[in-house]
Design an enzyme around this catalytic site. Structure first.
Site, PDB file in Angstrom:
ATOM      1  N   LYS A 129       0.848  -1.199   0.000  1.00  8.22           N
ATOM      2  CA  LYS A 129       0.000   0.000   0.000  1.00  8.22           C
ATOM      3  C   LYS A 129       0.881   1.246   0.000  1.00  8.22           C
ATOM      4  CE  LYS A 129      -3.713  -2.371   2.497  1.00  8.22           C
ATOM      5  NZ  LYS A 129      -4.495  -2.430   3.756  1.00  8.22           N
ATOM      6  N   THR A 130       1.633   1.402  -1.062  1.00  9.97           N
ATOM      7  CA  THR A 130       2.585   2.504  -1.181  1.00  9.97           C
ATOM      8  C   THR A 130       2.076   3.552  -2.165  1.00  9.97           C
ATOM      9  OG1 THR A 130       3.745   1.155  -2.817  1.00  9.97           O
ATOM     10  CG2 THR A 130       4.596   1.106  -0.582  1.00  9.97           C
TER      11      THR A 130
END
Length: 307
Positions: A147-148
């Site tokens: 989840k970047t």
């Protein structure tokens, strides 16, 4: 032999720095016109109010290299510092120093924030995450997630490594992870795993998200390497993990696998998740909404100022 985190970076990473510079100055450099090209010295200062971890130095070096400036670091990548700290000195022409200033500061702020959260807080408490987890009996792996920020993953994963946690899979090609949508689309866990193995071969680990013990058993039987017990919490997590270990620990059904817990991990429930039966604790709290570390770049006044 000394190994540096920068040795991990792929050959393509430097081209991304040029893109950042092009994005920030797409046409005229009006401020640069004002200051001109007189040689100047600038101090890079680590600020804020708390101890922090320095991360992102290779990217800063490349930013200023493209601008014909040089950076002299006074502390090393991964070092901790107390504010206000003179972390580096940058030498170059005035307008080039300012062309690289904001890009370098933004990058350091984000990367160092992730490294600091990874090493120290993980957003759980002021106590180091690893120490906090170990106080509950946890001896496994603490990992980030995918989840970047789009376009900035390399820097964020790099910050996790400097901070001392496992970056987990880098992208969709580096490990096969089958989540609920994959399984529903394929029809079953067994069918999804069979299709994944057909194309992924022996070299890629297969991580499967499950909702309960029944799904976990199906995934293990089908050959999953990692079982993600998603949002299973409290006493249920420990009891499910123990039963899975017992069932598949010997005899004809003996299987090797890792157990991962993920989803909604906070300070209040960490003790329930960081247990000895779990191998991997993955959390996005080390890179989503982390507090950035404040840095500034201050050009030093020339001893001779001409009016």
């Amino acid at each position: 032999m000394t190994h540096h985190y920068s040795h991990l970076l792929p050959p393509s990473w430097k081209s991304q720095v040029a893109v950042w510079l092009a994005e920030d100055t797409p046409s005229f450099d009006y401020g640069g016109f004002v200051v001109g090209e007189a040689p100047r010295k600038a101090f890079l200062l680590g600020k804020g109010s708390k101890r922090a971890v320095l991360a992102g130095t290779p990217f800063v070096d490349e930013i200023f290299r493209l601008l014909d400036c040089t950076v002299e670091w006074h502390i090393s990548e991964g070092d901790e510092f107390e504010p206000i700290k003179h972390v580096a000195t940058v030498l170059g022409k005035a307008r080039y120093l300012l062309l690289g200033e904001r890009i370098a500061l933004n990058l350091l702020a984000r990367c160092s924030g992730i490294a600091t959260a990874s090493r120290d807080r993980c957003d759980f408490s002021s106590k180091r995450t690893k120490d906090l987890a170990e106080s509950y009996g946890f001896r496994g792996i603490i990992a980030g997630t995918r989840k970047t920020t789009p376009g900035f993953r390399l820097v964020e994963k790099y910050g996790m490594l400097v901070g001392g946690i496992d970056p987990h899979r880098f992208d969709l090609s580096s490990m096969i992870m089958l989540k609920d949508n994959h399984i529903w689309s394929a029809g079953s866990i067994t069918a999804a795993i069979a299709r994944a193995r057909q194309v992924g071969g022996f070299s890629l680990l297969l991580d499967v998200e499950v909702r309960d013990e029944e799904e976990a058993n199906e995934a293990i039987a089908a050959g999953a390497d990692v079982i993600m017990l998603d949002n299973i919490e409290g006493s249920e997590l420990a009891s499910v993990a123990r039963r899975l270990r017992e069932r598949w620990s010997g005899g004809q059904e003996k299987k090797k696998f890792l157990l991962e817990t993920s989803g909604g991990i906070t300070e209040s429930n960490l003790g329930e998740r960081a247990i000895s039966e779990i191998d991997i604790l993955s959390t996005s709290s080390v890179h989503q909404s982390v507090q950035h570390i404040d840095f500034s770049l201050k050009i030093q006044m020339s001893p001779k100022v001409v009016a």
